[in-house]
Design an enzyme around this catalytic site. Structure first.
Site, PDB file in Angstrom:
ATOM      1  N   ASN A  45       0.876  -1.173   0.000  1.00  0.00           N
ATOM      2  CA  ASN A  45       0.000   0.000   0.000  1.00  0.00           C
ATOM      3  C   ASN A  45       0.911   1.219   0.000  1.00  0.00           C
ATOM      4  OD1 ASN A  45      -1.752   2.080   0.573  1.00  0.00           O
ATOM      5  ND2 ASN A  45      -2.222   1.400   2.663  1.00  0.00           N
ATOM      6  N   TRP A  46       1.012   1.839  -1.148  1.00  0.00           N
ATOM      7  CA  TRP A  46       1.970   2.950  -1.294  1.00  0.00           C
ATOM      8  C   TRP A  46       1.459   4.248  -0.680  1.00  0.00           C
ATOM      9  CZ3 TRP A  46       4.008   2.394  -7.065  1.00  0.00           C
ATOM     10  CH2 TRP A  46       4.661   1.147  -7.179  1.00  0.00           C
ATOM     11  N   LYS A  47       0.201   4.280  -0.288  1.00  0.00           N
ATOM     12  CA  LYS A  47      -0.396   5.487   0.318  1.00  0.00           C
ATOM     13  C   LYS A  47      -0.150   6.699  -0.599  1.00  0.00           C
ATOM     14  CE  LYS A  47       0.062   3.219   4.725  1.00  0.00           C
ATOM     15  NZ  LYS A  47       0.224   3.283   6.176  1.00  0.00           N
ATOM     16  N   HIS A 105      -9.300   1.096   5.431  1.00  0.00           N
ATOM     17  CA  HIS A 105      -7.952   1.338   5.979  1.00  0.00           C
ATOM     18  C   HIS A 105      -8.045   2.341   7.131  1.00  0.00           C
ATOM     19  CE1 HIS A 105      -3.821   2.600   6.428  1.00  0.00           C
ATOM     20  NE2 HIS A 105      -3.513   1.426   5.903  1.00  0.00           N
ATOM     21  N   GLU A 109      -6.314   4.788   8.021  1.00  0.00           N
ATOM     22  CA  GLU A 109      -6.137   6.213   7.720  1.00  0.00           C
ATOM     23  C   GLU A 109      -7.416   6.811   7.140  1.00  0.00           C
ATOM     24  OE1 GLU A 109      -2.552   5.502   5.536  1.00  0.00           O
ATOM     25  OE2 GLU A 109      -1.650   4.901   7.446  1.00  0.00           O
ATOM     26  N   GLU A 116      -4.987  -4.916  10.836  1.00  0.00           N
ATOM     27  CA  GLU A 116      -3.979  -3.865  11.002  1.00  0.00           C
ATOM     28  C   GLU A 116      -4.242  -3.102  12.300  1.00  0.00           C
ATOM     29  OE1 GLU A 116      -2.171  -2.724   6.985  1.00  0.00           O
ATOM     30  OE2 GLU A 116      -3.955  -1.529   7.223  1.00  0.00           O
ATOM     31  N   GLY A 163       2.835   2.236  10.720  1.00  0.00           N
ATOM     32  CA  GLY A 163       3.788   3.323  10.521  1.00  0.00           C
ATOM     33  C   GLY A 163       4.541   3.718  11.783  1.00  0.00           C
ATOM     34  N   SER A 182       3.714  -2.145  10.377  1.00  0.00           N
ATOM     35  CA  SER A 182       5.165  -2.247  10.589  1.00  0.00           C
ATOM     36  C   SER A 182       5.702  -3.644  10.284  1.00  0.00           C
ATOM     37  CB  SER A 182       5.555  -1.799  12.007  1.00  0.00           C
ATOM     38  OG  SER A 182       5.224  -0.432  12.183  1.00  0.00           O
ATOM     39  N   GLY A 189       3.034  -1.098   4.249  1.00  0.00           N
ATOM     40  CA  GLY A 189       3.107   0.327   3.940  1.00  0.00           C
ATOM     41  C   GLY A 189       4.548   0.744   3.685  1.00  0.00           C
ATOM     42  N   GLY A 190       5.204   1.227   4.734  1.00  0.00           N
ATOM     43  CA  GLY A 190       6.559   1.778   4.599  1.00  0.00           C
ATOM     44  C   GLY A 190       7.534   0.865   3.869  1.00  0.00           C
TER      45      GLY A 190
END
Ligand code: PGA
Length: 254
Positions: free
Chosen positions: A10-12, A94, A96, A165, A171, A211, A232-233
């Protein structure tokens, strides 16, 4: 285990066009073909990324969708438009979107229905905030978020993926322990069995997200009910994302 692991990036709201295409090409070149690997770039780069991965097995994804057909919905994108660009899976719920953008549960539910009904793979995200975990409410929160899904509509377990999640792990560099993840994943599978049935629940992939990194991936992915990751990251660098994909492929062999 007979579930095919699914690792999705997930590149956000990251990358620009050139770096998105370069990252997509590197992922396509190195992704193991024994598991499902997907990437979800920002909307504006979906087309370019789709072309970059066209000759690979990597699945193209979207981070969001609007649950209406074509019409007057300024700024929004529908499932038909995503499919037109080759999108195969879509994230809903998600954290966010739930907690930063304040998307309400009824809208999340409508999005999940639209994604599934239109033939796409639904990756429905669930997870508790830190204060909810501390108050012992993790399973209640997850259960309420699973209630956003409609068993009568969703009949193919291969097109339903749950991403667990924990919000406090996203993150932050603080992942859930293998035991914490397994506990909630097993609960999710049981909850799906009681809403659908055992066979259906057995076939649904449950990803862990929050993470996940190359150094903690194997431990998480080797647990019984952890069938992949939503990254993510660590998905923003091909080498770390591919290391996690490799760990998922290794876990499958066991
Ligand atoms: P993270 O994000 O891997 O950076 O924690 C996971 C996610 O939000 O899907």
């Amino acid at each position: 285990m007979s579930r095919t692991p699914f690792v999705a990036g997930n590149w956000k709201m990251n990358t620009d066009k050139a770096s998105a295409v370069a990252l997509a090409k590197a992922v396509a070149a190195g992704a193991p073909t024994t598991i499902d690997v997907g990437i979800a770039p920002p909307f504006v780069y979906i087309d370019a990324v789709g072309q970059a991965i066209a000759n690979s097995t990597v699945l193209l994804g979207a981070q969001d969708v609007y649950p209406e057909p074509y019409g007057a919905f300024t700024g929004e994108i529908n499932t038909a438009q995503l499919k037109d660009l080759g999108v195969k899976f879509v994230l809903t719920g998600h954290s966010e979107r739930r907690h930063v953008i304040k998307e309400p549960s009824d809208l999340v539910a409508r999005k999940a229905s639209a994604v599934y009904k239109d033939g796409l793979i639904l990756v429905h995200c669930v997870g508790e905030k830190l204060e909810e975990r501390d108050a012992g409410k993790t399973l209640n929160v997850v259960e309420a978020q699973l209630d956003e899904l409609k068993p009568s509509e969703m009949t193919d377990p291969r097109r339903l993926v749950i991403a667990y999640e924990p919000v406090w792990a996203i993150g932050t560099g603080r992942n859930a322990t293998d035991d914490q993840a397994q506990e909630v994943h097993a609960f999710i599978r049981d909850a799906i069995a009681s809403r659908w049935n055992r066979d259906f629940a057995y076939a649904v992939r449950i990803q862990y997200g929050g993470s996940m990194k190359p150094d903690n991936a194997a431990g998480l992915l080797n647990r019984n009910d952890v069938d992949g990751g939503l990254i993510g990251g660590a998905a923003l660098k091909a080498d770390s994302f591919l290391a996690i994909c490799k760990a998922a492929a290794e876990a499958k062999k066991k």
